[in-house]
Design a protein around this motif. Structure first.
Motif, mmCIF file in Angstrom:
data_model
loop_
_atom_site.group_PDB
_atom_site.id
_atom_site.type_symbol
_atom_site.label_atom_id
_atom_site.label_comp_id
_atom_site.label_asym_id
_atom_site.label_seq_id
_atom_site.Cartn_x
_atom_site.Cartn_y
_atom_site.Cartn_z
ATOM 1 N N ARG A 61 -34.259 51.964 35.455
ATOM 2 C CA ARG A 61 -32.893 51.561 35.753
ATOM 3 C C ARG A 61 -31.995 52.772 35.934
ATOM 4 O O ARG A 61 -31.144 52.805 36.826
ATOM 5 N N GLU A 62 -32.183 53.775 35.096
ATOM 6 C CA GLU A 62 -31.341 54.972 35.153
ATOM 7 C C GLU A 62 -31.509 55.716 36.477
ATOM 8 O O GLU A 62 -30.538 56.275 37.000
ATOM 9 N N VAL A 63 -32.737 55.753 37.012
ATOM 10 C CA VAL A 63 -32.965 56.497 38.257
ATOM 11 C C VAL A 63 -32.983 55.588 39.481
ATOM 12 O O VAL A 63 -33.417 55.976 40.555
ATOM 13 N N ASP A 64 -32.489 54.356 39.301
ATOM 14 C CA ASP A 64 -32.322 53.423 40.417
ATOM 15 C C ASP A 64 -33.642 53.151 41.149
ATOM 16 O O ASP A 64 -33.711 53.149 42.375
ATOM 17 N N ASN A 65 -34.686 52.920 40.358
ATOM 18 C CA ASN A 65 -35.975 52.596 40.960
ATOM 19 C C ASN A 65 -35.906 51.210 41.608
ATOM 20 O O ASN A 65 -35.152 50.339 41.170
ATOM 21 N N ALA A 66 -36.685 50.985 42.638
ATOM 22 C CA ALA A 66 -36.683 49.695 43.323
ATOM 23 C C ALA A 66 -37.128 48.587 42.376
ATOM 24 O O ALA A 66 -38.081 48.762 41.607
ATOM 25 N N LEU A 67 -36.453 47.456 42.430
ATOM 26 C CA LEU A 67 -36.771 46.339 41.542
ATOM 27 C C LEU A 67 -38.221 45.870 41.680
ATOM 28 O O LEU A 67 -38.902 45.692 40.662
ATOM 29 N N PRO A 68 -38.745 45.664 42.891
ATOM 30 C CA PRO A 68 -40.141 45.202 43.009
ATOM 31 C C PRO A 68 -41.129 46.173 42.376
ATOM 32 O O PRO A 68 -42.086 45.756 41.721
ATOM 33 N N ASN A 69 -40.910 47.477 42.571
ATOM 34 C CA ASN A 69 -41.815 48.459 41.990
ATOM 35 C C ASN A 69 -41.694 48.491 40.475
ATOM 36 O O ASN A 69 -42.695 48.633 39.761
ATOM 37 N N THR A 70 -40.475 48.333 39.972
ATOM 38 C CA THR A 70 -40.268 48.294 38.521
ATOM 39 C C THR A 70 -41.016 47.121 37.907
ATOM 40 O O THR A 70 -41.693 47.265 36.885
ATOM 41 N N LYS A 71 -40.908 45.966 38.528
ATOM 42 C CA LYS A 71 -41.617 44.784 38.021
ATOM 43 C C LYS A 71 -43.123 44.991 38.069
ATOM 44 O O LYS A 71 -43.843 44.667 37.123
ATOM 45 N N PHE A 72 -43.617 45.549 39.162
ATOM 46 C CA PHE A 72 -45.052 45.788 39.326
ATOM 47 C C PHE A 72 -45.588 46.664 38.195
ATOM 48 O O PHE A 72 -46.618 46.359 37.577
ATOM 49 N N CYS A 73 -44.874 47.744 37.901
ATOM 50 C CA CYS A 73 -45.337 48.668 36.864
ATOM 51 C C CYS A 73 -45.227 48.051 35.476
ATOM 52 O O CYS A 73 -46.109 48.243 34.633
ATOM 53 N N LEU A 74 -44.167 47.310 35.224
ATOM 54 C CA LEU A 74 -44.015 46.658 33.926
ATOM 55 C C LEU A 74 -45.128 45.645 33.678
ATOM 56 O O LEU A 74 -45.670 45.542 32.572
ATOM 57 N N LEU A 75 -45.501 44.899 34.699
ATOM 58 C CA LEU A 75 -46.533 43.887 34.545
ATOM 59 C C LEU A 75 -47.907 44.510 34.304
ATOM 60 O O LEU A 75 -48.802 43.864 33.766
ATOM 61 N N LYS A 76 -48.063 45.776 34.688
ATOM 62 C CA LYS A 76 -49.291 46.505 34.369
ATOM 63 C C LYS A 76 -49.331 46.886 32.887
ATOM 64 O O LYS A 76 -50.401 47.034 32.297
ATOM 65 N N THR A 77 -48.144 47.044 32.304
ATOM 66 C CA THR A 77 -48.025 47.534 30.929
ATOM 67 C C THR A 77 -48.007 46.417 29.901
ATOM 68 O O THR A 77 -48.572 46.553 28.813
ATOM 69 N N ILE A 78 -47.350 45.310 30.231
ATOM 70 C CA ILE A 78 -47.197 44.217 29.267
ATOM 71 C C ILE A 78 -48.539 43.517 29.079
ATOM 72 O O ILE A 78 -49.130 43.006 30.036
ATOM 73 N N PRO A 79 -49.070 43.484 27.859
ATOM 74 C CA PRO A 79 -50.405 42.912 27.617
ATOM 75 C C PRO A 79 -50.429 41.390 27.729
ATOM 76 O O PRO A 79 -49.399 40.719 27.653
ATOM 77 N N GLY A 80 -51.647 40.877 27.885
ATOM 78 C CA GLY A 80 -51.835 39.447 28.086
ATOM 79 C C GLY A 80 -51.390 38.586 26.922
ATOM 80 O O GLY A 80 -51.081 37.401 27.102
ATOM 81 N N ASN A 81 -51.340 39.158 25.716
ATOM 82 C CA ASN A 81 -50.929 38.350 24.569
ATOM 83 C C ASN A 81 -49.415 38.201 24.462
ATOM 84 O O ASN A 81 -48.908 37.584 23.535
ATOM 85 N N MET A 82 -48.704 38.776 25.411
ATOM 86 C CA MET A 82 -47.247 38.601 25.485
ATOM 87 C C MET A 82 -46.911 37.771 26.719
ATOM 88 O O MET A 82 -46.152 38.187 27.597
ATOM 89 N N LYS A 83 -47.506 36.596 26.784
ATOM 90 C CA LYS A 83 -47.415 35.757 27.987
ATOM 91 C C LYS A 83 -45.983 35.379 28.323
ATOM 92 O O LYS A 83 -45.604 35.317 29.499
ATOM 93 N N ASP A 84 -45.178 35.107 27.317
ATOM 94 C CA ASP A 84 -43.807 34.678 27.566
ATOM 95 C C ASP A 84 -43.002 35.803 28.222
ATOM 96 O O ASP A 84 -42.291 35.573 29.211
ATOM 97 N N ILE A 85 -43.136 37.021 27.681
ATOM 98 C CA ILE A 85 -42.433 38.164 28.259
ATOM 99 C C ILE A 85 -42.959 38.458 29.655
ATOM 100 O O ILE A 85 -42.187 38.714 30.591
ATOM 101 N N PHE A 86 -44.280 38.407 29.798
ATOM 102 C CA PHE A 86 -44.904 38.655 31.106
ATOM 103 C C PHE A 86 -44.342 37.695 32.155
ATOM 104 O O PHE A 86 -43.961 38.101 33.266
ATOM 105 N N LYS A 87 -44.266 36.430 31.815
ATOM 106 C CA LYS A 87 -43.788 35.410 32.750
ATOM 107 C C LYS A 87 -42.325 35.644 33.115
ATOM 108 O O LYS A 87 -41.941 35.539 34.291
ATOM 109 N N LYS A 88 -41.505 35.980 32.128
ATOM 110 C CA LYS A 88 -40.084 36.204 32.393
ATOM 111 C C LYS A 88 -39.871 37.418 33.286
ATOM 112 O O LYS A 88 -39.014 37.403 34.176
ATOM 113 N N VAL A 89 -40.637 38.494 33.043
ATOM 114 C CA VAL A 89 -40.516 39.674 33.897
ATOM 115 C C VAL A 89 -40.983 39.357 35.313
ATOM 116 O O VAL A 89 -40.345 39.755 36.292
ATOM 117 N N ALA A 90 -42.077 38.618 35.429
ATOM 118 C CA ALA A 90 -42.598 38.256 36.748
ATOM 119 C C ALA A 90 -41.596 37.427 37.543
ATOM 120 O O ALA A 90 -41.521 37.527 38.775
#
Length: 339
Positions: A276-305
């Protein structure tokens, strides 16, 4: 002074994942050097260099479309960023390198990527089948970019079918005047899930590099900082490059003495703050976050997606304020990460 590539723990060049926020967080967690994603010569040629005073970044923008092609932090990546170039032409490679040479610590030629977008034009791993062209590109980069600008030129390869073929190629490459050679210890058709082929290859490659005064960087299957010493002792390599592990958790650059890997959500939140601080593109930010958020955090994963804004992501990651005030919630952490 040309960058010393030895004794370094390195973030590998990664398509989509390796944009500015990932590189900054990798450096924060202990990476010594970071590679940019591969950028094709024709894409960077003709870009306009713009100093982004709001972000303290250097932007390379394609005109007249004003499309951002590449962004680097003017301070935090200074002296630690290697620009990976995709090219199949000595002339185009030199023209592309001239665009960014003043803002990077080195130029790396990609001759290891086996994906279609890279090899279809004779770039990436396709260069392993045209060694004369590969050598010509490196020689041109060394003579026209490396020497006059006093920066390192390097190359990233994969191993060939036999050790003998591989050693023959490496001997030709180190004779071009390059500063470093990265070897991904898999063949072009091998997938990341397959074990790297180090035995009968890596120790000999490292020796060839050492004899030529070229830094040997090992890539493939290295998962954390603690493995670097063993790689050096067992195979004689000078540095190590990490790829798959950082995609999942960038804190893999922390040693066990430093506390090792941090919880995935903490890493994801830190990544988001920087994005957010370096104004990264939203689609790329979501893509990278979804790589990091583990499968046992399904609720967070779904909300970010499902997020349609940075404010949505902030709430998904635990912020309890509306979008207009989320930046204030994260400001202190962002300033700490970028300090």
């Amino acid at each position: 002074m040309i960058l010393d590539y030895s004794g370094k723990l390195i973030l590998a060049p990664m398509v989509r994942t390796g944009e500015l926020p990932t590189r900054l967080l990798a450096l924060r967690y202990g990476a010594d050097l970071v590679w940019s994603p591969e950028i094709v010569d024709k894409k960077i040629i003709g870009c306009k260099r713009i100093y982004n005073d709001k972000l303290n970044c250097i932007d390379f923008v394609k005109v007249p479309s004003n499309t951002l092609v590449f962004r680097t932090h003017a301070v935090k990546e200074h002296g630690r960023l290697i620009f990976q170039l995709g090219s199949a032409s000595p002339d185009l490679a030199v023209a592309a390198a001239k665009v960014v040479v003043g803002d990077v610590a080195g130029i790396d030629l990609n001759s290891g990527c086996p994906k279609h977008f890279s090899i279809h034009s004779g770039m990436g791993a396709a260069l392993l089948k045209t060694p004369d062209k590969l050598v010509a590109i490196l020689e041109s980069l060394v003579e026209q970019i490396g020497k006059p600008h006093n920066i390192g030129i390097s190359v990233k390869i994969r191993i060939l079918e036999t050790p003998e073929e591989t050693f023959t190629l490496v001997r030709r490459l180190v004779a071009t005047g390059i500063s470093a050679l990265t070897v991904h210890c898999r063949k072009t058709y091998m997938r990341p899930r397959e074990a790297p082929l180090r035995e009968h290859f890596l120790k000999e490659i490292a020796q060839i590099c050492r004899d030529a005064g070229v830094t040997c960087i090992a890539n493939g299957g290295i998962t954390c900082k603690d493995e670097m010493e063993a790689m050096t002792e067992n195979y004689g390599v000078d540095s190590c490059m990490l790829a798959q592990a950082p995609e999942k958790n960038l804190s893999c650059f922390r040693s066990s003495e430093e506390g090792g890997e941090l919880p995935a959500l903490e890493v994801a939140t830190s990544y988001f703050d920087i994005a957010r601080e370096v104004d990264n593109a939203l689609p790329n930010t979501k893509f990278c976050l979804l790589k990091t958020i583990p499968g046992n955090m399904k609720d967070i994963f779904k909300k970010v997606a499902q997020a349609k804004s940075f404010g949505d992501i902030a709430v998904a990651l635990g912020a309890d304020e509306p979008e207009c005030t989320v930046q204030e919630l994260h400001r202190k952490r962002v300033q700490s990460l970028l300090s």
